[in-house]
Scaffold this active site. Structure first.
Site, mmCIF file in Angstrom:
data_model
loop_
_atom_site.group_PDB
_atom_site.id
_atom_site.type_symbol
_atom_site.label_atom_id
_atom_site.label_comp_id
_atom_site.label_asym_id
_atom_site.label_seq_id
_atom_site.Cartn_x
_atom_site.Cartn_y
_atom_site.Cartn_z
ATOM 1 C CE LYS A 22 -18.784 -19.279 -15.155
ATOM 2 N NZ LYS A 22 -18.229 -18.831 -16.467
ATOM 3 C CG ASN A 23 -14.791 -21.066 -15.701
ATOM 4 O OD1 ASN A 23 -15.739 -20.551 -16.290
ATOM 5 N ND2 ASN A 23 -14.021 -20.389 -14.870
ATOM 6 C CB CYS A 116 -17.691 -10.548 -17.321
ATOM 7 S SG CYS A 116 -18.793 -11.455 -16.230
ATOM 8 N NE ARG A 121 -13.080 -11.786 -20.784
ATOM 9 C CZ ARG A 121 -14.048 -12.383 -20.089
ATOM 10 N NH1 ARG A 121 -13.775 -13.459 -19.388
ATOM 11 N NH2 ARG A 121 -15.269 -11.925 -20.095
ATOM 12 C CG ASP A 304 -12.174 -16.402 -12.714
ATOM 13 O OD1 ASP A 304 -12.088 -15.283 -13.248
ATOM 14 O OD2 ASP A 304 -12.586 -17.403 -13.321
ATOM 15 N NE ARG A 397 -22.250 -14.785 -17.451
ATOM 16 C CZ ARG A 397 -20.941 -14.569 -17.365
ATOM 17 N NH1 ARG A 397 -20.464 -13.600 -16.617
ATOM 18 N NH2 ARG A 397 -20.092 -15.326 -18.052
#
Length: 417
Positions: A22-23, A116, A121, A304, A397
């Site tokens: 995903k990232n 999230c 951030r 993560d 997600r």
């Protein structure tokens, strides 16, 4: 809303294949804005976040064609430079369209993003970087507006390594006039994947994967095909789950070189980790040893994977310390683990002390963010009795069909409405 129901106590066994990252996929798909033509993506995971960025691009005017594991984006029809709140609020990575829009069209208006709840951030480094490239920035009514006739190359220093900041400014600099140098850049594999794809499009980039990245601007970028790299966080999640349940799992279609920090810590717990070119095997037969970790920018231990590793430490022999140095407010999952019988105390907001217990107990619990949801699934897999996890839309997600993958490994897990 869907829930996940787990009856714990079964060691995981068998083979599982990792999905695309995903990232890595999100910035790559955002890079479609830079190209007056088509980009074809393969190994695309079927996730809510991928759907969100596709819908955002379509709202900007791009034409998208979806098929299993594939996505074609034609950026030649993009005619809109405003990324609206209703589309951006669902996913923090939406900020990645800012740099490409300014670079190609000279103008962008992007809503401040959501995502999230794991800390502020801030996007300030994105904005100061674009200002260094000659853009004028205006913040008004929750929107970032950036303008520049053409971006001009410059030296940009990040106060701290920022993954999305590095990606955003690297994309913006590909079409800038002159050379841009990013210092103290993020080094994650996803950065390298984006740089490699941009180079295939015709960009001139050196140094990706190091702290200094140089980008020599070009007039335009070209169409190409891009294969999404495997998801190192999904890989790590299955690694920890295998060790936590005392299982034996072969994880296929992954890149062990991307998760060296986790492999080292997992071995220190007593798990056996055998690595191969594109797969690895995790098994455990002895009690789990307690291990301290501190999350750090890549190649350190990934933030993560902090929540998943905390779950493993709840049943370790002895006490361990987890220091979260990347994000504040990222221990929300600890409260849910306490409901399952874990012994955890938090100090200073970013230090967790975990004293291992003999076993966790099944309970009704609630996910607070993407990675926390994965940690609670692992907790359910090792707990005695039944665990029901609500708010699993967080998990959707970033994990593709995770309950089906765990079920294929022998877990008693299912999604319920």
């Amino acid at each position: 809303m869907d829930k996940i129901k787990i009856v714990g106590g079964t060691p995981l066994s068998g083979e599982v294949t990792i999905s695309g990252a995903k990232n890595a996929a999100l910035p790559l798909i955002a890079s479609s804005i830079l190209v007056n033509g088509k980009l074809n993506f393969t190994n695309v995971p079927n996730l809510m976040d991928i759907n969100s960025i596709r819908l955002l691009l379509e709202d900007l005017g791009a034409s998208c064609k979806v098929s299993p594991g594939c996505l074609e984006v034609d950026g030649s029809s993009i005619h809109k430079i405003e990324a609206e709140y209703d589309l951006v609020r669902k996913m923090r990575a939406s900020i990645l369209v800012l740099g490409p829009l300014v670079a190609r069209f000279g103008h962008a208006k992007v809503s401040l993003p959501g995502g999230c709840a794991i800390g502020a951030r801030p996007v300030n480094m994105h904005l100061t970087g674009l200002e260094a490239l000659g853009a004028t920035i205006n913040l008004d009514h929750g929107y970032i507006e950036a303008k520049a006739d053409r971006l001009i190359g410059n030296e940009i220093y990040f106060d701290i390594p920022t993954v999305t900041g590095t990606e955003n400014l690297m994309m913006a600099a590909t079409l800038a006039k002159g050379t841009t140098v990013l210092r103290n850049a993020a080094r994650e594999p996803e950065i390298i994947a984006l740089a490699d794809a941009l180079i295939n499009m015709g960009a001139k980039i050196t140094g990706a994967g190091t702290t200094i990245i140089a980008i020599e601007g070009v007039q335009s970028l070209n169409s190409c095909e891009i294969d999404i790299i495997p998801d190192r966080i999904e890989t790590g999640t299955f690694m920890v789950a295998a060790a936590a349940t005392g299982g034996d799992v072969l994880i296929k279609g992954c890149m062990p070189d991307h998760i060296g920090g986790l492999i080292s810590k997992l071995k220190a717990t007593g798990a056996i980790v055998d690595t191969f070119e594109d797969s690895l095997r995790v098994k455990r037969k002895t009690p789990i040893k307690s291990v301290d970790i501190k999350t750090l920018p890549y190649p350190g231990f990934p933030t993560d994977m902090q929540a998943q590793f905390m779950t493993l430490m709840t049943i370790a022999d002895g006490s361990s310390i987890i220091h979260e140095s990347i994000f504040e407010n990222r221990f929300i999952h600890a409260n849910e683990l306490l409901r399952m019988g874990a012994d955890i105390s938090i100090s200073g907001g970013n230090i967790a002390s975990i004293r291992g217990v003999d076993k966790l107990q099944g309970a009704e619990i609630m996910a607070s963010d993407l990675r926390a949801s994965a940690s609670l699934v692992i907790a359910g897999l090792i707990a005695e009795g039944t665990t029901v996890i609500s708010r699993v839309y967080h998990m959707d997600r970033g994990y593709e069909a995770i309950e089906k993958k765990f079920s294929s490994l022998g877990a008693n897990i299912k999604r319920i409405k």
